[in-house]
Design a protein around this motif. Structure first.
Motif, mmCIF file in Angstrom:
data_model
loop_
_atom_site.group_PDB
_atom_site.id
_atom_site.type_symbol
_atom_site.label_atom_id
_atom_site.label_comp_id
_atom_site.label_asym_id
_atom_site.label_seq_id
_atom_site.Cartn_x
_atom_site.Cartn_y
_atom_site.Cartn_z
ATOM 1 N N SER A 4 -3.571 -0.883 -0.452
ATOM 2 C CA SER A 4 -4.146 -0.448 -1.719
ATOM 3 C C SER A 4 -5.446 -1.191 -1.996
ATOM 4 N N ARG A 5 -5.537 -2.425 -1.532
ATOM 5 C CA ARG A 5 -6.775 -3.182 -1.698
ATOM 6 C C ARG A 5 -7.241 -3.630 -0.328
ATOM 7 N N LEU A 6 -8.536 -3.524 -0.076
ATOM 8 C CA LEU A 6 -9.063 -3.871 1.241
ATOM 9 C C LEU A 6 -10.373 -4.623 1.056
ATOM 10 N N PRO A 7 -10.329 -5.935 0.866
ATOM 11 C CA PRO A 7 -11.569 -6.648 0.602
ATOM 12 C C PRO A 7 -12.486 -6.760 1.816
ATOM 13 N N ARG A 8 -11.963 -6.496 3.013
ATOM 14 C CA ARG A 8 -12.799 -6.570 4.218
ATOM 15 C C ARG A 8 -12.891 -5.203 4.864
ATOM 16 N N GLY A 44 0.825 -1.206 0.000
ATOM 17 C CA GLY A 44 0.000 0.000 0.000
ATOM 18 C C GLY A 44 0.852 1.244 0.000
ATOM 19 N N HIS A 87 -12.752 -0.806 -0.626
ATOM 20 C CA HIS A 87 -11.820 0.270 -0.968
ATOM 21 C C HIS A 87 -12.236 1.013 -2.227
ATOM 22 N N LEU A 88 -13.243 0.508 -2.942
ATOM 23 C CA LEU A 88 -13.679 1.185 -4.164
ATOM 24 C C LEU A 88 -14.792 2.204 -3.919
ATOM 25 N N GLU A 105 -12.220 -1.915 -11.315
ATOM 26 C CA GLU A 105 -11.480 -1.297 -10.204
ATOM 27 C C GLU A 105 -11.493 0.225 -10.281
ATOM 28 N N ARG A 106 -12.670 0.795 -10.480
ATOM 29 C CA ARG A 106 -12.791 2.251 -10.496
ATOM 30 C C ARG A 106 -13.549 2.686 -9.253
ATOM 31 N N MET A 107 -13.239 3.883 -8.759
ATOM 32 C CA MET A 107 -13.930 4.386 -7.571
ATOM 33 C C MET A 107 -15.413 4.576 -7.874
ATOM 34 N N LEU A 157 -16.098 5.593 -2.667
ATOM 35 C CA LEU A 157 -15.542 6.905 -2.353
ATOM 36 C C LEU A 157 -16.193 7.446 -1.080
ATOM 37 N N ARG A 158 -15.366 8.009 -0.203
ATOM 38 C CA ARG A 158 -15.879 8.562 1.050
ATOM 39 C C ARG A 158 -16.475 9.942 0.767
ATOM 40 N N ARG A 217 -13.037 -2.408 7.643
ATOM 41 C CA ARG A 217 -12.397 -2.294 8.957
ATOM 42 C C ARG A 217 -13.243 -1.477 9.942
#
Lengths: 338, 257
Positions: free
Chosen positions: A123-127, A109, A230-231, A300-302, A233-234, A129
């Motif tokens: 960089s990738r977060l499949p779960r 990351g 992770h995809l 893999e786009r936001m 957007l906040r 947090r």
């Protein structure tokens, strides 16, 4: 084994907190260090800068009292390093104690630093947090034990929703009685979907959620799409698309909950509250939004309100169903990005 | 019976054209499966494996539940190892649950339990590793370990370091690195050492020699395999770096926009 840290501690001047000393075991770096040595004392061989890429095991910096290290960083304790052969250690003028004085990354990351807190953002977060205040969509796994539900939030373990932290269907804030506890299954039963806000994260990573106002609650008449967290957007999470581009005029609005745990909820917005009768055009508009989200995730786009609109616009000449074909999705995404 | 010169020619070339210290071609792809949390596909010469990783997630399997009750403060690593029916030279109905696959599964489980930063994973959770061998041509465990490392990094699971493996074999007094099936099975099973190391932080996590071997030859064999593992580390690191770079650039560019 030549890949260890080659720089003895004495070569480091006290760490400048503005710059992180980086000392990986690459031969190139070792040569750099040698050169530094001949040119006189320096602050250290290389620095890791903010948002630099790191991979597991890579050294971020020396342990320093002025720095704290957070998520996805680790100091390897000396006892774990005791298995290194003494030959390797003498060759590199290192000891387990010395090697255990480096902060290392544990994921692939980017480095992030906020004041004195040093973390690595994977960089990738499949779960998921969990962060307090996030809007999440979840599914009920079990009722009880006790006055609480066990919930699935796409996190590393099941979360919890307390009876005391939900609003009952009448929307009135009141103390929950024994009767309410007995009727828990009538409010939420196994498999039900809901939207809620993260209230707190326990020390064992267990997430508990609550309903802050009547925007939160049970979800129905819509579609759940699962994407990697992770995809997402906040940004504003409860969004509504008044008219979906590429669908029939006046077909109706579509509500989207861009939940930060990757469970995205898409539902046609009822014309009047409580109405569950939607026109075919209205359903197709919702289907187009779903297809757009799936296409964004597969490339893999936001995913944000804006990017969904862009993809819907670019997909106007295709039917929502045909967007599930990879070659059409690729074409639409390429056009939307342009 | 083959003579050793047939395995390594006087010019120093092996039957498949490699030199004694040359690895087979390594081709890897990170994230081929979209539904898994992390996945990888790895080819080491003609050995091909596919790995899917799920988790950390709530404990679901009975085996993990048993281990969790034994040590409630730790996460559990569960590994399932299977071989496709078409993976070997001859077609076999079911290659699952026999002694060899069980031992491979437990080797992977143990090796990765000590590679994953278990203190960073929530207690009472489970990490599942599914390994499928699509084609086997020697160095099966080597390919599986390297592919699993890649899949774990893809899944964003916190690990201490890469776990990189390689093997070496002794063919009538000549040490060759990364033997294929033909070389592994020569002379009715030549001594083969499989080594898995943590390249950056040092330390051997897994070491296995599968036939009788004179102790004097062990060091050379292990050193050769370790050299191979370190080479594989540089290759894997490049793959991880490239993928991280591309993910970061597609996701962060839009975040700023």
């Amino acid at each position: 084994m030549n890949a260890c840290i080659l720089v003895p501690a004495s070569r480091h001047a006290p760490l400048d907190t503005e710059s992180f000393v980086r000392a990986t075991g690459r031969q190139q770096k070792a040569q750099d260090a040698e050169m530094d040595d001949t040119n006189g004392p320096t602050n250290g061989p290389v620095t890791v800068t903010d948002s630099q890429l790191v991979t597991p095991g890579e050294v971020l910096t020396m342990v320093d009292n002025r720095l704290t290290h957070g998520h996805c960083t680790r100091i390897i304790p000396a006892y774990e390093l005791s298995s290194i052969s003494p030959d390797v250690l003498t060759e590199q003028q290192a000891t387990p104690e010395l090697l255990s004085r480096y902060i290392r990354s544990t994921v692939a990351g980017t480095v992030s630093r906020i004041n004195s807190l040093l973390t690595v953002v994977p960089s990738r977060l499949p779960r998921y947090r969990g962060h307090t205040g996030d809007v999440v969509v979840g599914r009920i796994i079990a009722v009880g034990p006790g006055p609480r539900w066990r919930i699935d939030l796409n996190a590393r373990c099941f979360g919890v929703m307390r009876l005391s932290s939900i609003l009952l269907p009448d929307g009135v804030q009141r103390r929950k009685s024994q009767d309410d506890e007995l009727q828990m299954r009538t409010y939420f039963k196994e498999g039900d979907l809901f939207s809620a806000e993260v209230q707190s994260i326990g020390h064992d990573s267990m997430i508990s959620v609550h309903f802050r106002n009547n925007k939160f609650g049970k979800l129905s008449h819509g579609t759940l799409i699962t994407v990697p967290p992770h995809l997402v957007l906040r940004s504003i999470q409860f969004t509504s698309i008044p008219s979906v581009p590429g669908s029939e005029h006046n077909s109706g609005a579509v509500d989207v909950i861009l939940s930060l745990n990757g469970y995205i909820w898409v539902a046609p917005k009822p014309m009047e509250a409580g109405d569950s009768d939607f026109s075919p055009a209205h359903r197709l508009a919702a289907a187009r939004v779903c297809a757009a989200i799936r296409a964004l995730a597969s490339h893999e786009r936001m995913i944000s309100n804006q990017s969904i609109l862009m993809v819907c616009e670019a997909s106007a000449s295709y039917s929502p169903a045909s967007l599930s074909r990879p070659e059409i999705a690729a074409k639409v995404i390429a056009e939307a990005i342009r | 019976m083959f003579a050793s010169r047939e395995f390594v020619s006087p010019e120093g070339l092996r039957l498949d054209g490699r030199r004694v210290n040359e690895l087979r071609r390594l081709r890897v792809r990170s994230g081929p499966l979209t539904d898994a949390d992390g996945s990888s596909y790895l080819e080491l010469g003609n050995t091909r494996v596919l790995v899917a990783v799920y988790g950390p997630r709530e404990v679901s399997s009975a085996k993990a539940a048993r281990q969790t009750t034994q040590s409630s403060d730790r996460a559990t690593v569960c590994c399932q190892f299977s071989m496709a029916t078409f993976s070997g030279g001859e077609r076999r109905r079911k290659i699952k649950g026999d002694r060899r696959t069980m031992s491979h599964a437990s080797a992977l489980e143990k090796a990765f339990s000590s590679t994953i930063a278990i203190d960073k994973i929530p207690p009472r959770s489970q990490i599942d590793i599914f390994v499928e061998v699509l084609q086997s041509d020697g160095g099966m465990l080597v390919a599986c370990i390297n592919a699993t490392t890649l899949a774990l990094i893809d899944a964003g699971i916190e690990i201490r370091d890469y776990l990189c493996a390689s093997s070496s074999a002794l063919l009538n007094d000549i040490t060759v690195i990364d033997p294929n099936q033909n070389e592994e099975q020569s002379f009715g099973g030549s001594p083969t050492a499989t080594v898995a190391v943590l390249p950056v932080t040092g330390g051997v996590v897994y070491l296995d020699v599968d036939t009788r071997l004179h102790i004097d030859r062990l060091e050379e064999l292990v050193n050769q395999a370790t050299t191979g593992a370190l080479t594989i580390h540089t290759l894997l690191e490049k793959v991880v770096r490239d993928r991280t770079q591309s993910t970061v650039s597609t996701t962060s560019a839009q975040q700023n926009a």
